[in-house]
Design a protein around this motif. Structure first.
Motif, PDB file in Angstrom:
ATOM      1  N   UNK A  12       0.796  -1.229   0.000  1.00  0.00           N
ATOM      2  CA  UNK A  12       0.000   0.000   0.000  1.00  0.00           C
ATOM      3  C   UNK A  12       0.823   1.272   0.000  1.00  0.00           C
ATOM      4  N   UNK A  13       2.134   1.169  -0.204  1.00  0.00           N
ATOM      5  CA  UNK A  13       3.030   2.327  -0.122  1.00  0.00           C
ATOM      6  C   UNK A  13       3.455   2.831  -1.491  1.00  0.00           C
ATOM      7  N   UNK A  14       2.539   2.859  -2.410  1.00  0.00           N
ATOM      8  CA  UNK A  14       2.856   3.386  -3.730  1.00  0.00           C
ATOM      9  C   UNK A  14       2.231   2.556  -4.831  1.00  0.00           C
ATOM     10  N   UNK A  15       2.654   2.842  -6.042  1.00  0.00           N
ATOM     11  CA  UNK A  15       2.124   2.134  -7.203  1.00  0.00           C
ATOM     12  C   UNK A  15       3.263   1.619  -8.078  1.00  0.00           C
ATOM     13  N   UNK A  16       2.928   0.604  -8.825  1.00  0.00           N
ATOM     14  CA  UNK A  16       3.814   0.054  -9.834  1.00  0.00           C
ATOM     15  C   UNK A  16       3.240   0.521 -11.158  1.00  0.00           C
ATOM     16  N   UNK A  17       3.991   1.374 -11.861  1.00  0.00           N
ATOM     17  CA  UNK A  17       3.452   1.926 -13.089  1.00  0.00           C
ATOM     18  C   UNK A  17       4.470   2.052 -14.192  1.00  0.00           C
ATOM     19  N   UNK A  18       3.986   2.042 -15.399  1.00  0.00           N
ATOM     20  CA  UNK A  18       4.847   2.103 -16.572  1.00  0.00           C
ATOM     21  C   UNK A  18       5.647   3.401 -16.630  1.00  0.00           C
ATOM     22  N   UNK A  84       9.709  -4.536  -6.669  1.00  0.00           N
ATOM     23  CA  UNK A  84       8.318  -4.206  -6.351  1.00  0.00           C
ATOM     24  C   UNK A  84       7.353  -5.353  -6.643  1.00  0.00           C
ATOM     25  N   UNK A  85       6.384  -5.514  -5.740  1.00  0.00           N
ATOM     26  CA  UNK A  85       5.333  -6.515  -5.892  1.00  0.00           C
ATOM     27  C   UNK A  85       3.997  -5.791  -5.780  1.00  0.00           C
ATOM     28  N   UNK A  86       3.158  -5.955  -6.798  1.00  0.00           N
ATOM     29  CA  UNK A  86       1.864  -5.279  -6.839  1.00  0.00           C
ATOM     30  C   UNK A  86       0.739  -6.304  -6.957  1.00  0.00           C
ATOM     31  N   UNK A  87      -0.460  -5.830  -6.696  1.00  0.00           N
ATOM     32  CA  UNK A  87      -1.669  -6.642  -6.855  1.00  0.00           C
ATOM     33  C   UNK A  87      -2.331  -6.265  -8.178  1.00  0.00           C
ATOM     34  N   UNK A  88      -2.672  -7.265  -8.982  1.00  0.00           N
ATOM     35  CA  UNK A  88      -3.401  -7.015 -10.216  1.00  0.00           C
ATOM     36  C   UNK A  88      -4.847  -6.653  -9.931  1.00  0.00           C
TER      37      UNK A  88
END
Length: 137
Positions: A12-18, A84-88
């Motif tokens: 929850x501490x940020x985003x994974x983005x292009x 980084x690990x994100x949720x789809x």
């Protein structure tokens, strides 16, 4: 055509983005916590990152619903992932997201420095296969 994406990090501490990955090749793996091949994929990504260091980006997107967040955190921590690990989201999990049909786990894509997807593999991608996909980028 550039791939644009934005997913919340599992902590929850940020985003994974292009946008953050522009300028360097990026390897993105799509996994699930319940899948043994996904654990192997996570370790292969660690090896690729260790070899290339800051020359590339590496990230993981977990294809599970939000209620599995505690499992995803445990997966990340147990494997000591340093990327980084994100949720789809629902669209990605259904195979309808910006990466096309990647709802099978594990799957791996390689994106070039201009955010174009240049390689996609459905199923386990070994370290040498990922290395071959990165050649010339």
């Amino acid at each position: 055509m550039p791939v644009h994406f934005r997913y919340e990090l599992v902590d929850g501490k940020g985003v994974l983005g292009s946008d953050a990955f522009r300028g360097r090749p990026t390897v993105v793996a799509f996994v699930a916590t319940y899948d043994l091949a996904s654990q192997a994929e996570a370790r292969f990504l660690t090896g690729v990152l260790r070899k290339h260091g800051s020359r590339i980006h590496v990230a993981m997107i977990v294809l599970e619903p939000p209620e599995n967040r505690p499992l995803v955190l445990a997966f990340r921590d147990a494997l000591r992932l340093q990327y980084p690990v994100a949720m789809g989201d629902d669209a990605l999990i259904a195979g309808e997201g910006p990466f096309g049909d990647v709802h099978a786990v594990p799957s791996v894509v390689v994106i070039d420095g201009e955010s174009r997807m240049v390689w996609k593999h459905i199923g386990l991608s070994k370290e040498d296969e990922i290395e071959n996909a990165l050649k010339g980028l």
